[in-house]
Motif scaffolding. Structure first.
Motif, mmCIF file in Angstrom:
data_model
loop_
_atom_site.group_PDB
_atom_site.id
_atom_site.type_symbol
_atom_site.label_atom_id
_atom_site.label_comp_id
_atom_site.label_asym_id
_atom_site.label_seq_id
_atom_site.Cartn_x
_atom_site.Cartn_y
_atom_site.Cartn_z
ATOM 1 N N LYS C 9 0.821 -1.212 0.000
ATOM 2 C CA LYS C 9 0.000 0.000 0.000
ATOM 3 C C LYS C 9 0.855 1.263 0.000
ATOM 4 C CE LYS C 9 -4.408 -1.296 -0.044
ATOM 5 N NZ LYS C 9 -5.234 -1.646 1.115
ATOM 6 N N LEU C 10 2.158 1.125 0.226
ATOM 7 C CA LEU C 10 3.035 2.302 0.181
ATOM 8 C C LEU C 10 3.650 2.494 -1.199
ATOM 9 C CD1 LEU C 10 4.837 2.033 3.636
ATOM 10 C CD2 LEU C 10 2.565 2.937 3.085
ATOM 11 N N GLY C 11 3.272 1.629 -2.164
ATOM 12 C CA GLY C 11 3.810 1.764 -3.510
ATOM 13 C C GLY C 11 5.142 1.050 -3.658
ATOM 14 N N VAL C 12 5.507 0.792 -4.919
ATOM 15 C CA VAL C 12 6.709 0.017 -5.238
ATOM 16 C C VAL C 12 7.398 0.711 -6.400
ATOM 17 C CG1 VAL C 12 7.428 -2.141 -6.327
ATOM 18 C CG2 VAL C 12 5.813 -2.179 -4.408
ATOM 19 N N PRO C 13 8.709 0.944 -6.320
ATOM 20 C CA PRO C 13 9.404 1.614 -7.432
ATOM 21 C C PRO C 13 9.493 0.709 -8.660
ATOM 22 C CG PRO C 13 10.947 1.092 -5.641
ATOM 23 C CD PRO C 13 9.599 0.593 -5.216
ATOM 24 N N ASP C 14 9.650 1.310 -9.799
ATOM 25 C CA ASP C 14 9.881 0.565 -11.041
ATOM 26 C C ASP C 14 11.202 -0.192 -10.896
ATOM 27 O OD1 ASP C 14 10.509 -0.317 -13.541
ATOM 28 O OD2 ASP C 14 10.117 1.602 -14.547
ATOM 29 N N PRO C 15 11.203 -1.520 -11.026
ATOM 30 C CA PRO C 15 12.439 -2.295 -10.854
ATOM 31 C C PRO C 15 13.567 -1.815 -11.764
ATOM 32 C CG PRO C 15 10.548 -3.754 -11.230
ATOM 33 C CD PRO C 15 10.048 -2.367 -11.365
ATOM 34 N N ALA C 16 13.196 -1.265 -12.921
ATOM 35 C CA ALA C 16 14.235 -0.811 -13.858
ATOM 36 C C ALA C 16 15.056 0.342 -13.284
ATOM 37 C CB ALA C 16 13.581 -0.385 -15.179
ATOM 38 N N THR C 17 14.513 0.998 -12.283
ATOM 39 C CA THR C 17 15.212 2.148 -11.708
ATOM 40 C C THR C 17 16.108 1.761 -10.539
ATOM 41 O OG1 THR C 17 13.478 2.578 -10.090
ATOM 42 C CG2 THR C 17 13.210 3.593 -12.256
ATOM 43 N N LEU C 18 16.123 0.497 -10.189
ATOM 44 C CA LEU C 18 16.905 0.086 -9.016
ATOM 45 C C LEU C 18 18.399 0.024 -9.324
ATOM 46 C CD1 LEU C 18 14.584 -2.776 -7.666
ATOM 47 C CD2 LEU C 18 14.846 -0.457 -6.737
ATOM 48 N N ASP C 19 19.210 0.044 -8.280
ATOM 49 C CA ASP C 19 20.668 -0.074 -8.439
ATOM 50 C C ASP C 19 21.028 -1.435 -9.037
ATOM 51 O OD1 ASP C 19 20.875 2.400 -7.267
ATOM 52 O OD2 ASP C 19 21.319 1.610 -5.259
ATOM 53 N N THR C 20 22.206 -1.494 -9.604
ATOM 54 C CA THR C 20 22.666 -2.711 -10.287
ATOM 55 C C THR C 20 22.611 -3.948 -9.395
ATOM 56 O OG1 THR C 20 24.279 -1.228 -11.269
ATOM 57 C CG2 THR C 20 24.462 -3.577 -11.823
ATOM 58 N N ASP C 21 23.085 -3.811 -8.156
ATOM 59 C CA ASP C 21 23.129 -5.009 -7.297
ATOM 60 C C ASP C 21 21.724 -5.552 -7.065
ATOM 61 O OD1 ASP C 21 22.466 -2.723 -5.735
ATOM 62 O OD2 ASP C 21 23.090 -3.738 -3.892
ATOM 63 N N LEU C 22 20.760 -4.658 -6.922
ATOM 64 C CA LEU C 22 19.394 -5.120 -6.679
ATOM 65 C C LEU C 22 18.802 -5.717 -7.948
ATOM 66 C CD1 LEU C 22 18.071 -2.284 -4.345
ATOM 67 C CD2 LEU C 22 18.950 -4.552 -3.715
ATOM 68 N N ILE C 25 19.885 -9.166 -8.227
ATOM 69 C CA ILE C 25 19.125 -10.066 -7.333
ATOM 70 C C ILE C 25 17.756 -10.360 -7.934
ATOM 71 C CG2 ILE C 25 17.981 -10.160 -5.077
ATOM 72 C CD1 ILE C 25 20.480 -8.657 -3.978
ATOM 73 N N TRP C 26 17.114 -9.330 -8.453
ATOM 74 C CA TRP C 26 15.813 -9.518 -9.105
ATOM 75 C C TRP C 26 15.922 -10.608 -10.178
ATOM 76 C CZ3 TRP C 26 15.142 -6.645 -5.327
ATOM 77 C CH2 TRP C 26 14.016 -5.851 -5.077
ATOM 78 N N GLN C 27 16.967 -10.489 -10.968
ATOM 79 C CA GLN C 27 17.129 -11.438 -12.069
ATOM 80 C C GLN C 27 17.349 -12.860 -11.558
ATOM 81 O OE1 GLN C 27 19.826 -10.027 -15.038
ATOM 82 N NE2 GLN C 27 19.824 -11.967 -16.177
ATOM 83 N N LYS C 28 18.162 -12.960 -10.527
ATOM 84 C CA LYS C 28 18.433 -14.279 -9.947
ATOM 85 C C LYS C 28 17.159 -14.898 -9.384
ATOM 86 C CE LYS C 28 21.778 -15.451 -6.631
ATOM 87 N NZ LYS C 28 23.037 -15.047 -5.936
#
Lengths: 191, 191, 191, 191, 191, 191
Positions: C9-22, C25-28
């Motif tokens: 309910k607090l919203g979620v950032p666009d994954p494409a905008t996250l730092d490389t390390d994150l 992890i998303w990809q893994k």
């Protein structure tokens, strides 16, 4: 301020409009008790549900059971004490006083059963009643073993469990409808 | 460690020894569901009590009611969630998944109904369910008014109240006997 | 009514905008699980806090411990059951089913762990889990002694205590944000 | 009878045996505070877990946040009050007294935050803190709306939620280990 | 934000208008303590009720008793901890620190008495205190027997019971009136 | 099984051995009521404490107050209902029946005051009574404002608060000593 004179906040049908079988029961109640218990009137809003309720009630409270009739009423009152159910405390508290001939025993069951002088079997029965009512998820083999230790076999545990279960149903019907007990109960065996 | 394979800690009679009417029901269950619900087996220790239980169950859950069948099952699960009743959560959680075709709705009802997306009528219905189950003594005109505000009339309040009341009974029978649900329920509509 | 499709309910950032390390992890996660657990997405609102959360999670749940991985998941689910945390019950209930291969064990942990058949060590472990979660102020030497009696040494008590503590944190993050679990969890090992 | 002089009932390693990075932190604590906080000593039983704990603690309590440092300490104390956690009430009560310069504010947070004079934003913050700690399953959109009404945006709600969550973790580590606070805290800013 | 400076939310009469006997007590308080305890000021709204309160207080706390003066103050603080009464925790917490000369003991009584190192008699005394305060209806012969086992005779049980009872009264007067303690208490024996 | 015939589990002195002033009170009780209330007998174990108790009781219950005598007894019973105190429910329930001439009102106060028909002032008075008894730490300006809204001024709030406080004392004396009420109370005004 005069106290409530409704039977149920959901309304009650005119008894004259009820089916023959129910009217016969109404008449029998008047003959035997002097009045129709308000729980019947309240439940008569849905006649088939009343029939089922009476069938279950009669079997649990009046048919052969490992619990005496007095014990079943004691269980009824202790469940209703945990749930603070006015209707059932008044109606079944009167039954405890009547069946025991003891004007204090009904009060103790209604107000705090732990102050009563009970034999170990009855105390264990009421401790189980309280726990199954208030925290059924904590009932465990240890609780059944405590009943076995004072003489409850499997059939007796079934009877006790179902009596507790039934009044957890009827307490909630009374609370859902704000059911008021017949005033006659207040006068029964007051010492 | 393999999970429990008992049906009830109070034991279960051999189905072959049951009266004809019950054996007919057993057979119909096997035909329709593929199994006899364990609550019937557990209750068959006392055949007349089982008959009363089934009559009440069928009337409340299957006969005409102001609540849809899905809503009645939702109420069943929310009562059982408050009472943390394993048997009823598994059996009626499966029914919610089946009737709604929604593999998540049953989980939400079982685990915390407040996270579900519900229309105001259903949310009020479940808030009443939770309160009547956990603190019946606090039910007041304000609670009935909240139901009226979302469209419940007197008959609908009766149906809701009795459904809540009934599962407060059956949860306690399940806890008293440590009743285990049939394993088939776990597989129903998992998405 | 279709169930909620928000992640937090607090919203979620666009994954494409996250730092490389994150993003790595998303990809893994996608490679290994087929999806990014919603707790990571929800927590990515504050990237450094997510990193700390993952470091702690990985150490407690995946590094060497006196508790088996299944036991840690059982503890996770029992904490979440006490706190009625929908997200963690769904996600870690699936993990219990997967690690145990037992479709019922996860349900029992989530709904009422007292119905499960457990060896004394696991039962004591979960009793401690429940008490430390619901009434931490009552934890006393007697509770630590009960763990010692079933084989817990100091290091094992540390591991158990920290696992309980951690899910008391994550349950509250999930409740604070109304975090919804990935739907994939519902289908895992249903028997 | 002299009060307990243990740091943790699970024992504490000799600081001289710790890894270099931790010994450096120990030294910095002595330089800045005059002592090593017992929570570090207690947690050093498992060095990697301590590192994760410190990373999370530092980020939540010392890094930029929508809550002031004093507010974060107020939240810490109110969580610990709900959980009656001796260690955290003493250590963070001292922090509230120090950061506010107000010898009464820390006592109020520890004993009953409702008696304190707070602006509406801080009162709403602490009401949310109490509810998320004691009944996280009841947190609902209405609770988030109440925070929004006093100026909390999504990021601020995240920070508040995580601070509450973190002290629900650390309270339970303290209770699990019977952690005793350093005596120095008792003397801080007593008026 | 400066903390509250009221004495009672119900107001306090001008001390100059009080009867002679009360003014004499005011003066004696100033001489001995340096201030008039706010509970006297708050109660002076009804002078005769204050006289009765002081008579009972003096008899219970200062007259001969089976409990030492320190023990009576420990009981006072543990009752107030259960009831989260700010006034009594501050005022009697100071008394525990003063009578024991131990700056930690008062904190432990106020925050969670179970962390204190106590001899078995004092631990049993405080366990009884907590139970009689929070669930008086569960007090049973077993609780009195537990006191007897550590040396309490009938007179000592009377003294303990009445001390517990009295602070259950004074906690509620403090909560009803939002009574604020004198700031002087905060500085007493801080180590 | 005949119910308990003790007065107090801590024993009761021979009335003939009491001081003259107490014996005079005993005699007056017999003349006016027909019996000595058991609370006096139980308390006479410590004569000076009984004197203080009677002074406080008489002032609160019999002296001028913003509450009528009936209202004070209603408050007494509702406090005792929350605390499930058998002695006070029986003795003060009788007083409500006697002062109101209404055999139902006392039962309603004892069993669940929410079912009674009350004017808004009395309902607010009893809601405050229940909250100050069960969760005194939650009492807030909003609760005092609710009383003001139905006509309570500062003096009336003092009287109400002290009445609630006093029965929280006497309930606990009764529970600590397992005090049994005189049997005469059961017969008073039963309709």
């Amino acid at each position: 301020m005069p106290q409530p004179d409704h039977i149920s906040k959901l309304g009650v049908p005119d008894p004259a409009t009820l089916d023959t079988d129910l009217r016969a029961i109404w008449q029998k109640c008047v003959e035997k008790l002097g009045f129709v218990p308000n729980v019947y009137s309240a439940y008569s809003l849905k006649p088939q549900r009343l029939r089922n309720f009476m069938a279950m009630y009669n079997e649990i409270m009046l048919a052969p059971s490992a619990l005496s009739k007095l014990e079943r009423e004691m269980v009824a009152v202790v469940v209703s004490s945990a749930n603070r159910c006015y209707y059932c405390l008044v109606a079944h508290g009167a039954a405890v006083r009547q069946l025991s001939g003891d004007p204090e025993l009904g009060e103790m069951m209604a107000l705090n059963y732990r102050v009563a002088k009970l034999d170990p079997r009855q105390r264990a029965m009421l401790d189980f009643t309280w726990k199954l009512t208030t925290t059924p998820w904590l009932i465990d083999d240890a609780d059944r073993d405590a009943l076995r230790a004072v003489g409850f076999d499997e059939a007796a545990m079934f009877d006790l469990g179902e009596t507790v279960a039934f009044f957890n149903l009827s307490n909630r019907m009374a609370s859902a409808t704000d059911m008021m007990p017949n005033r006659e109960y207040h006068r029964v065996v007051r010492g």
